[in-house]
Design a protein around this motif. Sequence first.
Motif, mmCIF file in Angstrom:
data_model
loop_
_atom_site.group_PDB
_atom_site.id
_atom_site.type_symbol
_atom_site.label_atom_id
_atom_site.label_comp_id
_atom_site.label_asym_id
_atom_site.label_seq_id
_atom_site.Cartn_x
_atom_site.Cartn_y
_atom_site.Cartn_z
ATOM 1 N N LEU A 89 0.824 -1.207 0.000
ATOM 2 C CA LEU A 89 0.000 0.000 0.000
ATOM 3 C C LEU A 89 0.861 1.263 0.000
ATOM 4 N N SER A 90 1.952 1.253 0.758
ATOM 5 C CA SER A 90 2.841 2.423 0.758
ATOM 6 C C SER A 90 3.514 2.604 -0.605
ATOM 7 N N LYS A 91 3.879 1.503 -1.245
ATOM 8 C CA LYS A 91 4.465 1.598 -2.583
ATOM 9 C C LYS A 91 3.432 2.086 -3.594
ATOM 10 N N LEU A 92 2.194 1.658 -3.433
ATOM 11 C CA LEU A 92 1.126 2.110 -4.320
ATOM 12 C C LEU A 92 0.894 3.609 -4.178
ATOM 13 N N VAL A 93 0.885 4.104 -2.954
ATOM 14 C CA VAL A 93 0.732 5.545 -2.722
ATOM 15 C C VAL A 93 1.917 6.304 -3.315
ATOM 16 N N PHE A 94 3.116 5.779 -3.142
ATOM 17 C CA PHE A 94 4.306 6.413 -3.720
ATOM 18 C C PHE A 94 4.225 6.444 -5.240
ATOM 19 N N LYS A 95 3.781 5.349 -5.841
ATOM 20 C CA LYS A 95 3.679 5.272 -7.300
ATOM 21 C C LYS A 95 2.625 6.246 -7.813
ATOM 22 N N ILE A 96 1.499 6.354 -7.114
ATOM 23 C CA ILE A 96 0.456 7.294 -7.533
ATOM 24 C C ILE A 96 0.935 8.736 -7.378
ATOM 25 N N SER A 97 1.723 9.002 -6.343
ATOM 26 C CA SER A 97 2.197 10.372 -6.119
ATOM 27 C C SER A 97 3.214 10.835 -7.164
ATOM 28 N N LYS A 98 3.799 9.909 -7.916
ATOM 29 C CA LYS A 98 4.685 10.299 -9.026
ATOM 30 C C LYS A 98 3.889 11.010 -10.126
ATOM 31 N N PHE A 99 2.662 10.578 -10.331
ATOM 32 C CA PHE A 99 1.702 11.203 -11.240
ATOM 33 C C PHE A 99 2.254 11.313 -12.667
ATOM 34 N N GLU A 100 2.716 10.198 -13.200
ATOM 35 C CA GLU A 100 3.195 10.136 -14.587
ATOM 36 C C GLU A 100 2.044 9.690 -15.492
ATOM 37 N N ILE A 101 1.087 10.564 -15.699
ATOM 38 C CA ILE A 101 -0.150 10.172 -16.373
ATOM 39 C C ILE A 101 0.028 9.905 -17.866
ATOM 40 N N TYR A 102 1.149 10.287 -18.458
ATOM 41 C CA TYR A 102 1.355 10.075 -19.880
ATOM 42 C C TYR A 102 2.080 8.770 -20.172
ATOM 43 N N SER A 103 2.296 7.950 -19.160
ATOM 44 C CA SER A 103 3.026 6.703 -19.323
ATOM 45 C C SER A 103 2.096 5.517 -19.095
ATOM 46 N N LEU A 104 2.134 4.559 -20.005
ATOM 47 C CA LEU A 104 1.357 3.339 -19.810
ATOM 48 C C LEU A 104 1.902 2.516 -18.651
ATOM 49 N N PHE A 105 3.199 2.629 -18.406
ATOM 50 C CA PHE A 105 3.806 1.903 -17.298
ATOM 51 C C PHE A 105 3.217 2.350 -15.962
ATOM 52 N N PHE A 106 2.853 3.595 -15.877
ATOM 53 C CA PHE A 106 2.228 4.138 -14.666
ATOM 54 C C PHE A 106 0.924 3.409 -14.362
ATOM 55 N N TYR A 107 0.065 3.264 -15.367
ATOM 56 C CA TYR A 107 -1.233 2.634 -15.168
ATOM 57 C C TYR A 107 -1.106 1.130 -14.937
ATOM 58 N N PHE A 108 -0.230 0.471 -15.712
ATOM 59 C CA PHE A 108 -0.030 -0.961 -15.504
ATOM 60 C C PHE A 108 0.588 -1.236 -14.130
ATOM 61 N N GLY A 109 1.494 -0.380 -13.689
ATOM 62 C CA GLY A 109 2.101 -0.543 -12.377
ATOM 63 C C GLY A 109 1.081 -0.406 -11.263
ATOM 64 N N ILE A 110 0.206 0.578 -11.370
ATOM 65 C CA ILE A 110 -0.848 0.754 -10.368
ATOM 66 C C ILE A 110 -1.769 -0.462 -10.348
ATOM 67 N N LEU A 111 -2.140 -0.950 -11.520
ATOM 68 C CA LEU A 111 -2.997 -2.131 -11.604
ATOM 69 C C LEU A 111 -2.327 -3.353 -10.967
ATOM 70 N N LEU A 112 -1.045 -3.554 -11.237
ATOM 71 C CA LEU A 112 -0.338 -4.704 -10.670
ATOM 72 C C LEU A 112 -0.185 -4.588 -9.152
ATOM 73 N N TYR A 113 0.059 -3.385 -8.649
ATOM 74 C CA TYR A 113 0.154 -3.221 -7.195
ATOM 75 C C TYR A 113 -1.198 -3.426 -6.519
ATOM 76 N N ILE A 114 -2.283 -3.023 -7.159
ATOM 77 C CA ILE A 114 -3.610 -3.291 -6.603
ATOM 78 C C ILE A 114 -3.878 -4.793 -6.572
ATOM 79 N N LEU A 115 -3.493 -5.503 -7.643
ATOM 80 C CA LEU A 115 -3.637 -6.960 -7.658
ATOM 81 C C LEU A 115 -2.802 -7.617 -6.566
#
Length: 137
Positions: A93-119
């Motif tokens: 959860l802390s890594k997920l919050v850190f990843k979201i706080s980077k806010f790289e919305i133009y990167s597909l890796f950002f969205y896939f990373g968030i999805l994988l951390y939620i899983l």
Amino acid sequence: MRKEKYITKILIVTILIISLATFESLIKAKSIELFEIFSKKTGKGMGEYINFLMFNYIIDILEPLIISLFLVFTRKKLRMNGLIKFVLSAMVLSKLVFKISKFEIYSLFFYFGILLYILLFYFILKIPNFSEGENEL
């Protein structure tokens, strides 16, 4: 066999997270545009840019690596209880919050990373608590 499926799911997700971070670092290292932006903002050269990317790569793979090594080496001896689930889920959860706080919305890796951390968070929460008689996951 039923107990091993939880570990297998978590290991698959952690492998996907590490692979995703590897591809992201590789693409960023090969991008001249990103290097030029880094160079303009910091005034540093290519060596510092590569060091910056390697540091970010290590930060990205640290939690999944710790979780997967912990589960692989302790699955036979350790009983899964609420405290272990709490610590592992807090790490994710802390890594997920850190990843979201980077806010790289133009990167597909950002969205896939968030999805994988939620899983990964979901699979860790779904690990059943094992009783005293059951020694393995």
